[in-house]
Design an enzyme around this catalytic site. Structure first.
Site, mmCIF file in Angstrom:
data_model
loop_
_atom_site.group_PDB
_atom_site.id
_atom_site.type_symbol
_atom_site.label_atom_id
_atom_site.label_comp_id
_atom_site.label_asym_id
_atom_site.label_seq_id
_atom_site.Cartn_x
_atom_site.Cartn_y
_atom_site.Cartn_z
ATOM 1 C CE LYS A 52 124.484 151.574 -25.421
ATOM 2 N NZ LYS A 52 125.181 151.772 -26.588
ATOM 3 C CD GLN A 96 125.634 154.865 -28.572
ATOM 4 O OE1 GLN A 96 125.712 153.934 -28.146
ATOM 5 N NE2 GLN A 96 124.362 155.060 -29.043
ATOM 6 C CG ASP A 119 126.895 148.055 -30.475
ATOM 7 O OD1 ASP A 119 126.290 147.942 -29.831
ATOM 8 O OD2 ASP A 119 127.552 149.160 -30.458
#
Ligand code: NAD
Length: 293
Positions: A52, A96, A119
């Site tokens: 990412k 994460q 997200d």
């Protein structure tokens, strides 16, 4: 059979984003900024976060990686989230998953400001998506929508069978495919581990989206000719012929299913590559204030 090339598409989308970012900078606007929070040393999580951060560099975003050891407390993680919520330079951030077991993932997700939740996991964004309002779409489903759209696949009126009901793939995918939108308007069946007669259901599908996590689960005898196949699975299987001792396969038996499919995504080189790209797209939307104004 036509291959849906995730590598090519993700490259194209990244180039489009990079052009947008260059224009924004030339226009005197601030550089889009994505932050990632990584707790603990889970190798898969480390790999995902690194890719990412690398992708941010490729498109000209600013990125910040905040790392803490697995011993970090829930309060510390909530404080990091709070700081990122309040940092005006950060347009969007991700925490994460999975988090170490002593940290409540739901509590952390709920603490993220929905405006920065690139997200798309916060219930506010899930709710907005379900109602068809502007929202950050979860990255993997968003990537799949991009694939269908950019390959000009007409989904309206088709029977789409989603296998798997996870919160990050199967469930949002089923919502997106049934909504009234350019990619959508499908008649959706969502299936899972308790589904009976899965093969009969799959044989009636025009589109199969497999997000199960079992290598080569969908076999040729479960698929009718001309089906559009989207394989989300990322599974390691032992392979002594490979230097690293394994290879990555999807949830679909690609070799035998591909000849029957009209379109199919490969693994690797398919959906996986689109996931990071979607996160970049959400971050760009956050920086431009396109979702929440
Ligand atoms: P998960 O692992 O949370 O859950 C698996 C789902 O499969 C469950 O909903 C379960 O009901 C269903 N399932 C299990 N056995 C089944 C069976 N026999 N018949 C029907 N359904 C069954 O799901 P996930 O997190 O969505 O992950 C699924 C796969 O997708 C994994 O291989 C994962 O690595 C991969 N994945 C890939 C990406 C990507 O970027 N390409 C992103 C997320 C997940």
């Amino acid at each position: 059979m036509q291959l849906i090339d995730g590598k090519l598409l993700s490259k194209q989308i990244k180039e489009e984003i990079a052009r947008d970012v260059a224009d924004m900078k030339a226009d005197g606007q601030k550089t889009p900024h994505l932050a990632a929070v990584l707790i603990g040393a889970n190798p898969a999580s480390q790999f995902y976060v690194q890719s990412k951060v690398k992708s941010c560099k490729q498109v000209g975003f600013k990125s910040t990686l905040i790392e803490r050891g697995a011993e970090a407390t829930e309060a510390e993680v909530l404080q990091i989230v709070e700081d990122l919520n309040n940092d005006p330079d950060v347009d969007g951030f991700i925490v994460q998953l999975p988090l170490p077991k002593h940290i409540d993932e739901l509590k952390v997700t709920l603490a993220i400001d929905p405006k920065k939740d690139v997200d798309g996991f916060h219930p506010v964004n899930v709710g907005r998506m379900s109602l068809g309002l502007p929202s950050y779409l979860p990255a993997t489903p968003y990537g799949i929508i991009q694939m269908l759209e950019r390959y000009k696949i007409e989904t309206s009126g088709l029977h789409c069978v989603v296998v798997g009901r996870s919160n990050i793939v199967g469930t949002p995918m089923s919502i997106l495919m049934s909504r009234k939108a350019k990619i959508g308007n499908a008649t959706v069946t969502i299936t899972h581990s308790r589904t009976r007669n899965l093969k009969d259901i799959l044989l009636k599908a025009d589109i199969i989206i497999a997000a199960i996590g079992i290598p080569n689960f969908v076999t040729a005898d479960m698929v009718k000719k001309g089906t559009i196949i989207i394989d989300v699975g990322i599974n390691r299987v032992e392979d002594a012929t490979r230097k690293r001792g394994y290879r990555v396969v999807g949830d679909v038996d690609f070799e035998n299913v591909a000849p029957k499919a009209s379109f199919i995504t490969p693994v690797p080189g398919g959906v996986g590559l689109m996931t990071v790209t979607s996160l970049l797209m959400n971050t760009l939307q956050a920086a431009k204030g396109e979702v929440y104004g």
